[in-house]
Design an enzyme around this catalytic site. Structure first.
Site, PDB file in Angstrom:
ATOM      1  N   HIS A 139       0.863  -1.185   0.000  1.00 16.89           N
ATOM      2  CA  HIS A 139       0.000   0.000   0.000  1.00 16.89           C
ATOM      3  C   HIS A 139       0.899   1.234   0.000  1.00 16.89           C
ATOM      4  CE1 HIS A 139      -4.198  -0.934  -0.054  1.00 16.89           C
ATOM      5  NE2 HIS A 139      -4.065  -1.879   0.848  1.00 16.89           N
TER       6      HIS A 139
ATOM      7  N   ASP B  54      -4.835   2.305   2.278  1.00 16.64           N
ATOM      8  CA  ASP B  54      -5.236   1.660   3.530  1.00 16.64           C
ATOM      9  C   ASP B  54      -5.713   2.678   4.554  1.00 16.64           C
ATOM     10  OD1 ASP B  54      -2.667   2.671   3.557  1.00 16.64           O
ATOM     11  OD2 ASP B  54      -1.741   0.905   4.451  1.00 16.64           O
TER      12      ASP B  54
ATOM     13  N   HIS C 109      11.527   1.198 -25.833  1.00 15.25           N
ATOM     14  CA  HIS C 109      12.067  -0.148 -26.038  1.00 15.25           C
ATOM     15  C   HIS C 109      12.232  -0.412 -27.528  1.00 15.25           C
ATOM     16  CE1 HIS C 109      11.368  -1.072 -21.819  1.00 15.25           C
ATOM     17  NE2 HIS C 109      10.121  -0.645 -21.955  1.00 15.25           N
TER      18      HIS C 109
ATOM     19  N   TYR D 191      -4.774   4.385 -20.642  1.00 18.50           N
ATOM     20  CA  TYR D 191      -5.804   4.765 -19.684  1.00 18.50           C
ATOM     21  C   TYR D 191      -5.982   6.268 -19.694  1.00 18.50           C
ATOM     22  CZ  TYR D 191      -1.775   5.652 -16.576  1.00 18.50           C
ATOM     23  OH  TYR D 191      -0.587   6.095 -16.045  1.00 18.50           O
TER      24      TYR D 191
ATOM     25  N   GLU E 241      -0.690   7.968  13.988  1.00 16.38           N
ATOM     26  CA  GLU E 241      -1.294   9.052  14.763  1.00 16.38           C
ATOM     27  C   GLU E 241      -0.477  10.319  14.563  1.00 16.38           C
ATOM     28  OE1 GLU E 241      -2.370   8.102  18.835  1.00 16.38           O
ATOM     29  OE2 GLU E 241      -2.024   5.991  18.407  1.00 16.38           O
TER      30      GLU E 241
END
Length: 391
Positions: free
Chosen positions: A93, A98, A234, A289, A371
């Protein structure tokens, strides 16, 4: 909240493969007594109904990245995954999704236990596949807004390098459009000692890539934002063979519709013209995309900003600048034409911020301090929801 976050961090999954994550979230929603359904494959949507009143949606993304974690936390990821081409990769992550999920689920838990003080409907969108721009689109195409109540506003948030305990809010354009293409160049293969018999796609590619860098500096006004990046190139298998093909990928970031159209049009023009100049066939362009622009509704943003100041302290709510990074969040409100607000919260302690060594999103060391990062994110989500649903 901390346990939920640590579990998610230790068990990330690749985009559109979030099967165990989806099951984990469904179990948690069952525990809270919140109805839910699958959408878009591995997406999970919870619906918390509490009588008549506004309908508000909040989105948290669930996917991880193909990154090997390099951190010392006890809940570091050792997960592995498989890319679409079959390559096995480490998974992490590394963008903080998360924290997004843990914060939203915690806000939902608070509201589920406090039904007497609000009324309306909360739509919890746990969206897969943000990193590939596939998830939001998949959910909409799978009938998200036919299956879930129609919201009057959609909220979202993202952890970023910055001071934990603070949030940034931007009015208007918040994050850029992103367009990614794969370009395949065709030439004529030949021995390196006989270049006259070739059409060299490497030389062609070099001319194209060099000329692309002039689009932003010479065709776009200096007060308007645009970025053109060629990330891969490439070609060939041996140093003394001129290959028949070459391939490169590029990424474009823009903030405005007309700038986007101008830049993409210029890229196509340059690719085609350089191929013609080399006597090469027309190159192939494949769209990989597209991310939408994230546009924060000014009126909703103004209300939200005051709500966050009241919840977090005015000194902790900062006026941010538009970011050239991209998100597919805008697809969700865009499908309905409803307002949305997307904000950012910091994830690192003061010492790390002041050192100038903050890890960036997609880094193997991007692990926010729990925190007050989680507390801030959950409080911000809860405050935004209560401002619409009543308190």
């Amino acid at each position: 909240m901390l346990g939920l976050y640590q579990h998610l961090h230790a068990h990330p999954e690749l985009s559109m493969q979030e099967h165990a994550t989806a099951q984990y979230l469904e179990t948690h929603l069952d525990t809270l007594g919140i109805e839910h359904f699958r959408c878009g494959g591995t997406g999970v949507v919870g619906v918390l109904r509490n009588g008549d009143g506004p309908v508000v949606a909040f989105r948290a993304d669930t996917d991880g990245l193909p990154i090997e974690e390099d951190s010392a936390v006890g809940y570091r990821s050792t997960a592995r995954g498989t890319l679409e081409d079959g390559t096995e990769v480490p998974v992490m992550h590394g963008c903080g999704h998360d924290t997004h999920v843990a914060a939203l689920m915690t806000a939902a838990e608070v509201l589920a236990a406090d039904r007497e003080n609000w009324s309306g409907t909360l739509v919890l969108i746990f969206q897969p596949g943000e990193e590939t721009a596939a998830g939001a689109r998949a959910m909409v195409e799978d009938g998200l807004w036919e299956k879930a109540p129609r919201p009057e506003v959609v909220f979202g948030q993202h952890v970023m390098p910055g001071l934990a305990g603070t949030v940034e809010v931007v009015s208007g354009p918040a994050m850029a459009y992103a367009d990614s293409w794969k370009v395949t160049l065709h030439g004529e293969q030949s021995h390196g000692s006989q270049p006259q018999d070739s059409i060299d796609p490497i030389v062609l590619g070099a001319h194209i890539i060099t000329r692309l860098q002039g689009i932003v500096s010479r065709e776009i006004g200096p007060r308007r934002a645009a970025v053109v990046t060629v990330g891969t190139f490439h070609a060939g298998l041996k140093e003394n063979i001129i290959p028949a093909t070459a391939e490169f990928t590029l990424n474009v970031r823009t903030m405005e519709d007309d700038v986007r159209e101008s830049v993409l049009g210029a890229i196509r023009r340059i690719i085609s013209a350089e191929a013609a100049a080399s006597g090469a066939p027309e190159p192939e362009i494949e769209e990989l995309y597209r991310f939408p622009r994230n546009l924060n509704d000014p009126a909703a943003t103004a209300v939200l900003t005051e709500v966050l100041r009241g919840a977090l302290g005015a000194e902790n709510v900062l006026a941010g600048e538009p970011k050239m990074g991209s998100e597919d969040f805008g697809t969700l409100p865009g499908a309905l034409g409803v307002p949305s607000v997307f904000w950012f919260f910091g994830g690192f302690d003061a010492a790390t911020v002041e050192s100038g060594t903050m890890p960036v999103n997609h880094s193997p060391r991007f692990v926010p301090v729990p925190e007050p990062t989680l507390w801030t994110a959950a409080t911000a989500a809860l405050a935004a929801l209560r401002s619409r649903l009543g308190s």
